[in-house]
Design a protein around this motif. Structure first.
Motif, PDB file in Angstrom:
ATOM      1  N   LEU A 159       0.849  -1.185   0.061  1.00 42.00           N
ATOM      2  CA  LEU A 159      -0.117   0.091   0.260  1.00 42.00           C
ATOM      3  C   LEU A 159       0.815   1.224   0.015  1.00 42.00           C
ATOM      4  N   ARG A 160       2.166   1.236  -0.002  1.00 45.33           N
ATOM      5  CA  ARG A 160       3.277   2.309   0.034  1.00 45.33           C
ATOM      6  C   ARG A 160       2.701   3.412  -0.818  1.00 45.33           C
ATOM      7  N   ARG A 161       2.258   3.127  -2.114  1.00 43.34           N
ATOM      8  CA  ARG A 161       2.244   4.111  -3.114  1.00 43.34           C
ATOM      9  C   ARG A 161       0.778   4.614  -3.395  1.00 43.34           C
ATOM     10  N   SER A 162      -0.230   3.643  -3.055  1.00 41.71           N
ATOM     11  CA  SER A 162      -1.587   4.120  -3.357  1.00 41.71           C
ATOM     12  C   SER A 162      -2.420   4.635  -1.891  1.00 41.71           C
ATOM     13  N   ALA A 163      -1.833   4.076  -0.806  1.00 46.21           N
ATOM     14  CA  ALA A 163      -2.337   4.380   0.479  1.00 46.21           C
ATOM     15  C   ALA A 163      -1.310   4.628   1.588  1.00 46.21           C
TER      16      ALA A 163
ATOM     17  N   VAL B 106      -0.881   6.512   4.219  1.00 41.84           N
ATOM     18  CA  VAL B 106      -1.383   6.615   5.682  1.00 41.84           C
ATOM     19  C   VAL B 106      -1.504   5.211   6.070  1.00 41.84           C
ATOM     20  N   THR B 107      -2.616   4.387   5.277  1.00 46.10           N
ATOM     21  CA  THR B 107      -2.920   3.117   5.646  1.00 46.10           C
ATOM     22  C   THR B 107      -1.767   2.167   5.804  1.00 46.10           C
ATOM     23  N   SER B 108      -0.996   2.402   4.965  1.00 50.32           N
ATOM     24  CA  SER B 108       0.329   1.542   5.076  1.00 50.32           C
ATOM     25  C   SER B 108       1.318   1.778   6.633  1.00 50.32           C
TER      26      SER B 108
ATOM     27  N   GLY C  83       4.035  10.058   0.305  1.00 53.11           N
ATOM     28  CA  GLY C  83       2.650  10.558   0.783  1.00 53.11           C
ATOM     29  C   GLY C  83       2.909  12.074   0.740  1.00 53.11           C
TER      30      GLY C  83
ATOM     31  N   ALA D 156       6.379   6.137   3.004  1.00 51.15           N
ATOM     32  CA  ALA D 156       5.447   6.997   3.392  1.00 51.15           C
ATOM     33  C   ALA D 156       5.772   8.695   3.092  1.00 51.15           C
TER      34      ALA D 156
END
Length: 368
Positions: A49-53, A55-57, A92, A88
């Protein structure tokens, strides 16, 4: 697709490193060491999830590290977590990077103080230092890399903008050169050819007698020679602009010769004021008068033409008065466009139209 492959490789590498540590007996868990693969797998999944999300990551990775501390702790999960924090900050928002840095600093300091108070041993500060290495270092590294990446992107966009502006400048310069060449060809060559065609037509369609034919042929020859000379001058100038001779034809001092070749009865009135007329204004005034006389010859009623020129210290003003044009012909209008362009390039004004039953061309070209 390529980014997703990289994410899978990173996650798989983390799991492989954990498996290697387990095989080599590096885990010392409070429970069965195999349970340490659960937080490790969760932390590795956060990498997906490091590219798409981002914060969630971070949230998933933080939960995985907390579970790892309760069960173990181990070394593989915190190492993967450093990659989560780094990504992130890299992918991010800037706000997320600032939040992670502040949280990491505060968390490391608070951990060191609490451990020092509870354990009452200076060596307890090492836990705070370890937490700082796991959190602050990857956050600072990711922020630094992102900063340089953003600078490189800004420089690339600036270079592209400069390239676009340079291309636009080149296109505008080429267009200006083409317009200038078209203006010169029309005002110089077309004028002489028009005079040749008109006198040749008169000689062929009317019995002018010996003297009239000789006079028509003289005008044809004079305009042909003059046109050829100016064509050679233009070709030489296009090949080498520095080779333009100082005694190039044209200019207000050559109006007498221009009027003599006009093929119409012309009354010329030139008033010279104080100061010299700039070369650009001198040539533009000559070309405007030349085009006005050619239009009077081609489209006028054959009546007398009046040319008035006032060379003042601030501007050159001129007025060419002739009979009204006959029926409009195909191709008419290029000459007027060229005259307007010449005046506009010098910051001047030009008007042409019917006035009191006559066709009047007026122009004002500033000298300063």
């Amino acid at each position: 697709m390529k980014g997703r492959t990289v994410d899978l490789v990173l996650a798989g590498s983390g799991l492989a490193a954990g498996a290697l540590m387990y095989v080599t007996g590096q885990y010392q868990a409070r429970v069965d060491a195999r349970w340490l693969f659960v937080p490790l797998a969760v932390c590795c999944s956060a990498l997906l999830l490091r590219r798409s999300a981002p914060v969630t990551s971070v949230l998933v990775g933080t939960a995985a590290v907390a579970g790892d501390v309760v069960i173990g702790p181990s070394l593989a999960t915190p190492l993967v977590y450093t990659q989560v924090l780094y990504d992130a900050c890299l992918h991010g928002s800037a706000r997320l990077a600032r939040t992670l840095l502040a949280t990491s600093v505060v968390g490391s300091v608070v951990t060191a103080i609490v451990c020092l108070v509870v354990i009452r041993d200076v060596r307890a500060i090492g836990l705070g230092v370890l937490l700082a290495l796991v959190t602050i270092v990857p956050v600072l590294t990711g922020t630094h890399v992102r900063h340089h990446r953003d600078q490189a992107e800004t420089a690339r966009r600036s270079a592209q903008q400069v390239a676009r502006l340079a291309a636009a400048d080149r296109a505008n310069a080429v267009a200006a050169e083409r317009a200038g060449m078209a203006r010169e060809l029309h005002d110089v060559i077309a004028n002489h050819l028009s005079a040749v065609a008109i006198h040749a037509t008169a000689a062929l369609s009317t019995d002018l007698g010996a003297d009239g034919t000789r006079q028509a042929l003289g005008v044809i020859r004079e305009n042909s020679v003059q046109g050829l000379a100016e064509m050679r001058r233009m070709v030489g100038f296009l090949r080498d602009p520095a080779a333009l001779p100082d005694n190039a034809p044209g200019g207000l001092r050559a109006l007498d010769d221009l009027v003599a070749r006009a093929g119409l009865p012309v009354r010329l009135d030139v008033r010279h004021g104080a100061g010299d007329v700039p070369v650009s204004v001198d040539l533009a005034a000559y070309r405007i008068i030349q085009e006005s006389l050619t239009n009077a010859l081609k489209h006028g009623d054959g009546g007398p033409v009046t040319v008035e020129v006032d060379c003042g210290p601030a501007a050159v003003t001129m007025r060419v008065t002739s009979g009204l044009p006959r029926e409009r012909v195909i191709g008419e209008g290029a000459g007027l466009i060229g005259m307007h362009e010449r005046a506009a390039l010098l910051g001047g004004e030009l008007t042409a139209g019917e006035r009191a039953g006559q066709w009047v061309v007026e122009a004002r070209l500033p000298c300063g």
